[in-house]
Structures are given as structure tokens and as C-alpha cells.
Design an enzyme around this catalytic site. Sequence first.
Site, short mmCIF file in Angstrom:
data_model
loop_
_atom_site.label_atom_id
_atom_site.label_comp_id
_atom_site.label_asym_id
_atom_site.label_seq_id
_atom_site.Cartn_x
_atom_site.Cartn_y
_atom_site.Cartn_z
N ALA A 110 12.28 -111.02 -70.88
CA ALA A 110 13.37 -111.86 -70.38
C ALA A 110 14.07 -112.57 -71.55
O ALA A 110 13.49 -112.73 -72.62
CB ALA A 110 12.82 -112.88 -69.39
N GLY A 149 1.67 -106.25 -61.05
CA GLY A 149 1.02 -105.87 -62.31
C GLY A 149 1.14 -104.37 -62.54
O GLY A 149 1.94 -103.68 -61.90
N ASN A 199 5.52 -116.58 -58.01
CA ASN A 199 4.59 -116.86 -59.11
C ASN A 199 4.02 -118.27 -59.03
O ASN A 199 2.85 -118.49 -59.34
CB ASN A 199 5.27 -116.64 -60.46
N THR A 227 11.91 -98.93 -79.25
CA THR A 227 10.96 -98.23 -80.12
C THR A 227 10.66 -96.87 -79.48
O THR A 227 10.08 -96.81 -78.39
CB THR A 227 9.65 -99.05 -80.24
N ARG A 270 11.69 -152.47 -53.97
CA ARG A 270 12.96 -152.05 -54.59
C ARG A 270 14.07 -153.06 -54.29
O ARG A 270 14.91 -153.36 -55.13
CB ARG A 270 13.35 -150.65 -54.10
N GLU A 317 1.43 -118.18 -56.58
CA GLU A 317 0.29 -117.49 -57.22
C GLU A 317 -0.53 -118.47 -58.07
O GLU A 317 -1.76 -118.45 -58.03
CB GLU A 317 0.87 -116.35 -58.07
N SER A 336 6.57 -107.48 -58.54
CA SER A 336 5.21 -108.03 -58.64
C SER A 336 4.17 -106.98 -58.31
O SER A 336 4.40 -106.09 -57.50
CB SER A 336 5.03 -109.21 -57.69
N VAL A 386 4.19 -101.87 -70.48
CA VAL A 386 3.30 -101.48 -69.37
C VAL A 386 4.04 -101.36 -68.03
O VAL A 386 3.95 -100.34 -67.34
CB VAL A 386 2.15 -102.51 -69.25
N GLY A 412 13.10 -99.87 -71.27
CA GLY A 412 12.04 -100.87 -71.52
C GLY A 412 10.73 -100.30 -71.04
O GLY A 412 10.39 -100.39 -69.85
N LEU A 413 9.99 -99.68 -71.96
CA LEU A 413 8.80 -98.92 -71.56
C LEU A 413 7.49 -99.57 -72.01
O LEU A 413 6.59 -98.89 -72.49
CB LEU A 413 8.91 -97.48 -72.05
N VAL A 459 12.70 -105.14 -69.90
CA VAL A 459 12.45 -105.66 -71.24
C VAL A 459 12.13 -107.15 -71.11
O VAL A 459 12.27 -107.73 -70.03
CB VAL A 459 13.65 -105.44 -72.19
P1 2AM Z 1 9.94 -102.41 -78.00
O1 2AM Z 1 8.88 -101.46 -77.52
O2 2AM Z 1 10.96 -101.75 -78.82
O3 2AM Z 1 9.38 -103.65 -78.62
C1 2AM Z 1 8.44 -105.57 -73.64
O4 2AM Z 1 8.28 -106.21 -74.85
C2 2AM Z 1 9.58 -104.58 -73.71
O5 2AM Z 1 10.78 -105.26 -74.09
C3 2AM Z 1 9.37 -103.46 -74.69
O6 2AM Z 1 9.84 -102.29 -74.10
C4 2AM Z 1 10.21 -103.89 -75.87
O7 2AM Z 1 10.71 -102.87 -76.67
C5 2AM Z 1 11.36 -104.53 -75.16
N1 2AM Z 1 12.13 -105.40 -76.04
C6 2AM Z 1 11.73 -106.59 -76.56
N2 2AM Z 1 12.72 -107.11 -77.31
C7 2AM Z 1 13.75 -106.26 -77.26
C8 2AM Z 1 15.05 -106.26 -77.80
N3 2AM Z 1 15.48 -107.29 -78.53
N4 2AM Z 1 15.86 -105.20 -77.54
C9 2AM Z 1 15.41 -104.19 -76.78
N5 2AM Z 1 14.19 -104.14 -76.23
C10 2AM Z 1 13.36 -105.15 -76.45
#
Ligand code: 2AM
Length: 494
Positions: free
Chosen positions: A82, A136, A192, A38, A457, A195, A134, A16, A13-14, A80
Site C-alpha cells: 500500500a 491470507g 481487520n 522484480t 462542565r 480481527e 482477506s 505471497v 504484484g507477485l 503491491v
Molecule cells: P518486488 O518483488 O519487485 O519487490 C509486496 O512487496 C509486493 O509489492 C511485491 O510484489 C513488490 O515487488 C511490490 N512492490 C513494492 N514496492 C514496489 C514499487 N515501488 N513498485 C512496484 N512494486 C512494488
Amino acid sequence: MESAVLSRIGLAGLAVMGQNLALNIAEKGFPISVYNRTTSKVDETVSRASDEGSLPVSGHHSPREFVLSIRRPRSIILLVKAGNPVDQTISALLPFLDPGDSIIDGGNEWYELTERRQREAASHGLLYLGMGVSGGEDGARHGPSLMPGGHLQAYKNVEEILVRAAAQVDDGPCVTFVGEGGAGNFVKMVHNGIEYGDMQLIAEAYDVLRSAGGLSNSEIAAVFEEWNRGELESFLVEITADIFCVPDEHSGGELVDKILDKTGMKGTGKWTVQQAAELSIAAPTIAASLDSRYLSGLKDERVAAAEVLKQAGMESGLLSGRSIDKKKLIDDVRQALYASKICSYAQGMNLLRAKSEEKGWNLNLGELARIWKGGCIIRARFLDRIKKAYERNRGLANLIVDPEFAREMVQRQAAWRRVVGLAVEVGISTPGMCASLAYFDTYRRARLPANLVQAQRDYFGAHTYERVDHPGSFHTEWSKIARKTKSGAAGVFN
Ligand code: 2AM
């Protein structure tokens, strides 16, 4: 032979946060494998690793290649989105994982989903952590606050990495094993929520200074800069001072004045308030912050309401004729902000304690305050004071009654009341400060008007009541007796 080229850890999950955390871990000397659905983001990360100092990052385009590139027992961090993406990513990796491997979800996941996945992972012999992250983008890259919870062994397997990757403060790295199950996600959720409270209270301080004090943006910047050198020193106060200094490139003045007054949100604040309600914990400051975001979203309605109320005779200049001592106002607002903040943290901490008791997590509130001292968005000087308060007394019922905080609240209450009073009088909404003050005034009073609510009451629903002078539960035939009494005695208005 092969082990020489295997990575110490993996990260999938790359976006930011993922990219930056991977580079941070690599920079601390731990070879890391990275993967993303991707694949262009894999190449992007590898290229950043090379640009930022030949960091040991190996990129992989297929889940199989990725998993097999990691040393066993494997530890794989997921960053990735949630929800379903976590399940989909786990499904993609699962066929290649071996018993004893660990999955570490670093997203803002709902804690019950983590607990569900933990059980599923266990059925495959896998270990699982839900880890709050946490700080950012910058925190992830240079040292976040990490809140891992779940299987202790999964934590032990990566402890040396997390300890190095986390922010470092005077009393250690900003990471600790939070507790079992979904404790890590839950703690991050409440972080959060706190926050939300901090940001709302700061925004209200700004509004009072601007709308009642007539301070310019540059004066407000100087005020926040000054505050950041004292008891309010914190990341959020520091960045707030910066914000007021940024000019608007398009039309002059400061950019802050050109930003649409509608706040976005992603859901952790709402979850915090829902959990507080579930657990019967009063969290009015956090709830007021959430409500303020909802109301901010109704921009068109607010613009229309302003017009309707103007037509109805609402004066715009409630302040007119008042002379405001700017210097005194600034000092009062500082004190009001600090006292309000203590109440907000008290609410968050009590929510954590209630959940800990329900789930048997044995959360250490002082240790949580410590790991929030660096790296995260709510990092602040006064978290050290909170840590010490819980060290002095682990069973502290409420931060307000810690002797040091109690003294500070009493010292600040006159200024706090002046600010809230002024805001109420001139119509500047300060829901967070008002909620905090009401929380304080409710909590500190030995006797509340709840006796009357109990009587009502019992009157309409026979819910019974307790007495202050005798044990047991009582019911009274209120209407019958009241009728008799009224017919027998002349009222004051008769
Ligand atoms: P992506 O670059 O292929 O969209 C934040 O959106 C991260 O979650 C991204 O790395 C994104 O991958 C990943 N992500 C979102 N939906 C996903 C899914 N259904 N399966 C795998 N990675 C996912």
C-alpha cells in the site's frame, strides 16, 4: 486472431498474496497475465502455475507487454504494498492502458488514497476499485473473502471472475459490491479491527485458563477444539487449538511457550480506532486490543516493572488459597468469550454504519456479515446470526438489542461477570473482556452518571445542560448557590 491469445485479466504484484490469487483465478478457468517489478517472481509464478496443473498463467517482464496481453476492456488487479508502490505501479502501466480499462487495488490501502486514485483514473477514462482481500495465503489460493468498492462498472467487468475465485459458503460466494468510493478498503480495515478484537479476546481466554485455571497446553488445545464444535466455531478458534499442539523442536515442551510475547501490527487496527474516534463511535474492545499490542511491545519495561512491583511488595500468587473448579471455569470462559465477541462486532458494525452515513455508501451490514462467513480470518459460525439479525432489521441500532443476541447476552452475563471478576481480583489483565462488558453495561443502562459530568462542565465552563423534565438548555451559577447552601446548612460531617 490476436484475441485468442489475450488473457481475460491481469495481476501485478507477485508477493505471497498476488501469486496465490493469480493461481486461484487461473484455476477457475480465467487466463491471467502476471507482472512484477522484480521479474524473478514472474518466472516463479509461471513455474508454479505449471506445477500446480498447467494453469493458464502468462508471465510478462515489461509493463507494456503485460498490459497489451490483456483483453479489452482490461481489468488489472494490483497486489503491491500500500502507499507509494501503488502509485508507482499505476504510473508504469498507465501509458499502455485505454479508456474503459479498470485498475483494482487489492492491497490494504487507506480508503482516501483509493478515492484520490479513483479521481485521477477517471481523468484518464479509467475505472477504479479498491478491493479488500482477506484470508491470507491459503485464502488467496483457494477462496478469499473479497470486498470490492468503487466504480460499479469495474466490478461488473470482473464479477464472474471474483464470484468464482471467492470462498463459497452455503449462501453464495464471499464477494459483493460493497459500495462506491473507498468503501471496499474501509470495510476491509474494519474487518481487520474486528480481527484484532477476536485475537485479543481469544488470548485473554487462554490467559485465564492458563493462569487462573492452571490448564496445560494440551488441556487448552482440547478446550479450543471442543469450543470449535459449538457457538464459537471459527477459523481463529480452530487454528488456536492447533497452535497448542505444536511441540518445540529445540528445547521440548510446546512452541507457543517459547514465542516472545510482543505482537506485531501493520496499521489497519490503528486506523480503525482512529476512525472510530473521528466518527464518535465507541469501539472500546477494538481500542483495548490495539492498546494491548502497544503494551506487549514494551517487553523490557514490563520485565522491569514486574521486578519493581515485586520489590514494592506485589504478591505474585494472588491466586493462592483459592480453589478453582476447572470445569466450571472453562464453561464460564467460553460464555465470556462469546458475549465479549458480540460486543466487539457490534462496535465494528456501528463504525461501518456511521461511515456509510457520512459517505453515502449505503453499506448493507447483513451482506457484509455474509461475505465474512468464508475465506477470511474472522470467518465464524456466528456471522450467519449477525447476517440474520440485520436481515430482520436493517436499521438495528446495535447488535446487542437484536432479540436473539439480547437473549444470549442475558444468558451469558453471569458467567461473563464471574470471569472478569476473577481476572480483576487475581490480577490477570483482560482488557478486551472488560471493555466489552463495560460497553454492554454502559449501553444497556437507561441512566448513566453523565448528568454529573454535564453539571461539572456547566460549573467550570458554562457549557449548559439539558433537563430530564423540561426542554431547553440551562445554566446554573453552581459555585454561588453551593456556597450559599453550604453556609446555610450543616453538612453530614459537621
Ligand atoms: P518486488 O518483488 O519487485 O519487490 C509486496 O512487496 C509486493 O509489492 C511485491 O510484489 C513488490 O515487488 C511490490 N512492490 C513494492 N514496492 C514496489 C514499487 N515501488 N513498485 C512496484 N512494486 C512494488
